[in-house]
Enzyme design. Sequence first.
Site, PDB file in Angstrom:
ATOM      1  N   HIS A 167       1.044   5.094   1.123  1.00 53.93           N
ATOM      2  CA  HIS A 167       0.431   6.086   2.005  1.00 53.93           C
ATOM      3  C   HIS A 167       0.477   7.453   1.323  1.00 53.93           C
ATOM      4  O   HIS A 167       1.542   7.875   0.846  1.00 53.93           O
ATOM      5  CB  HIS A 167       1.221   6.219   3.313  1.00 53.93           C
ATOM      6  CG  HIS A 167       1.242   5.008   4.177  1.00 53.93           C
ATOM      7  ND1 HIS A 167       0.442   4.870   5.291  1.00 53.93           N
ATOM      8  CD2 HIS A 167       1.983   3.876   4.114  1.00 53.93           C
ATOM      9  CE1 HIS A 167       0.699   3.707   5.887  1.00 53.93           C
ATOM     10  NE2 HIS A 167       1.632   3.092   5.197  1.00 53.93           N
ATOM     11  N   HIS A 192       0.849  -1.188   0.000  1.00 54.99           N
ATOM     12  CA  HIS A 192       0.000   0.000   0.000  1.00 54.99           C
ATOM     13  C   HIS A 192       0.888   1.242   0.000  1.00 54.99           C
ATOM     14  O   HIS A 192       1.955   1.262   0.616  1.00 54.99           O
ATOM     15  CB  HIS A 192      -0.935   0.011   1.210  1.00 54.99           C
ATOM     16  CG  HIS A 192      -0.250  -0.276   2.511  1.00 54.99           C
ATOM     17  ND1 HIS A 192       0.062  -1.562   2.916  1.00 54.99           N
ATOM     18  CD2 HIS A 192       0.201   0.539   3.490  1.00 54.99           C
ATOM     19  CE1 HIS A 192       0.676  -1.518   4.077  1.00 54.99           C
ATOM     20  NE2 HIS A 192       0.785  -0.247   4.457  1.00 54.99           N
TER      21      HIS A 192
HETATM   22  P1  DGP Z   1       1.869   0.110   7.326  1.00 56.08           P
HETATM   23  O1  DGP Z   1       2.288   0.304   8.762  1.00 56.08           O
HETATM   24  O2  DGP Z   1       2.757   0.845   6.328  1.00 56.08           O
HETATM   25  O3  DGP Z   1       1.727  -1.359   6.997  1.00 56.08           O
HETATM   26  O4  DGP Z   1       0.435   0.768   7.205  1.00 56.08           O
HETATM   27  C1  DGP Z   1      -0.744   0.091   7.435  1.00 56.08           C
HETATM   28  C2  DGP Z   1      -1.834   1.105   7.605  1.00 56.08           C
HETATM   29  O5  DGP Z   1      -3.070   0.454   7.471  1.00 56.08           O
HETATM   30  C3  DGP Z   1      -1.843   1.805   8.945  1.00 56.08           C
HETATM   31  O6  DGP Z   1      -1.635   3.204   8.733  1.00 56.08           O
HETATM   32  C4  DGP Z   1      -3.220   1.548   9.522  1.00 56.08           C
HETATM   33  C5  DGP Z   1      -4.009   1.075   8.324  1.00 56.08           C
HETATM   34  N1  DGP Z   1      -5.023   0.085   8.599  1.00 56.08           N
HETATM   35  C6  DGP Z   1      -4.861  -1.079   9.270  1.00 56.08           C
HETATM   36  N2  DGP Z   1      -6.017  -1.790   9.280  1.00 56.08           N
HETATM   37  C7  DGP Z   1      -6.911  -1.030   8.598  1.00 56.08           C
HETATM   38  C8  DGP Z   1      -8.295  -1.234   8.261  1.00 56.08           C
HETATM   39  O7  DGP Z   1      -8.922  -2.250   8.579  1.00 56.08           O
HETATM   40  N3  DGP Z   1      -8.892  -0.248   7.539  1.00 56.08           N
HETATM   41  C9  DGP Z   1      -8.208   0.878   7.138  1.00 56.08           C
HETATM   42  N4  DGP Z   1      -8.900   1.786   6.433  1.00 56.08           N
HETATM   43  N5  DGP Z   1      -6.911   1.086   7.445  1.00 56.08           N
HETATM   44  C10 DGP Z   1      -6.287   0.146   8.160  1.00 56.08           C
END
Ligand code: DGP
Length: 113
Positions: free
Chosen positions: A101, A99
Amino acid sequence: MDCIFCKIAAHDIPAKTVFENERLIAFHDLFPQAPVHVLIIPKVHFSTLNDVPQGESALLGEMMSTATTIARELGLADDGYRLVMNCGANGGQSVFHIHLHLLAGRQMSWPPG
Ligand code: DGP
């Protein structure tokens, strides 16, 4: 596969979606680290950047260009924003489905933590 972002991509669990096409979906982060925090993900599952074959580099480019489109559409382009992709444990990755950001709405600092 028990992947939360695969489930979001399949609309099996809800997310605040800001963009979607056949290959990508983008939605607001559940735990925002800036006033605007959007995640751009491919619908196909790759656990980390290390798992993306060279033949899929166009997908990474599309993620990046989609982020710029979203930034423009959300009115973030002029003030600026930050794009981040964490890779693996030391990179701070916590969800193992790649993903990008998109962070905006405040002054970013450097170096990142
Ligand atoms: P990273 O630490 O780079 O793997 O970022 C993962 C991101 O995903 C973190 O900023 C929080 C987000 N995240 C985790 N679970 C969910 C979810 O169920 N829904 C959404 N919208 N974001 C999520």
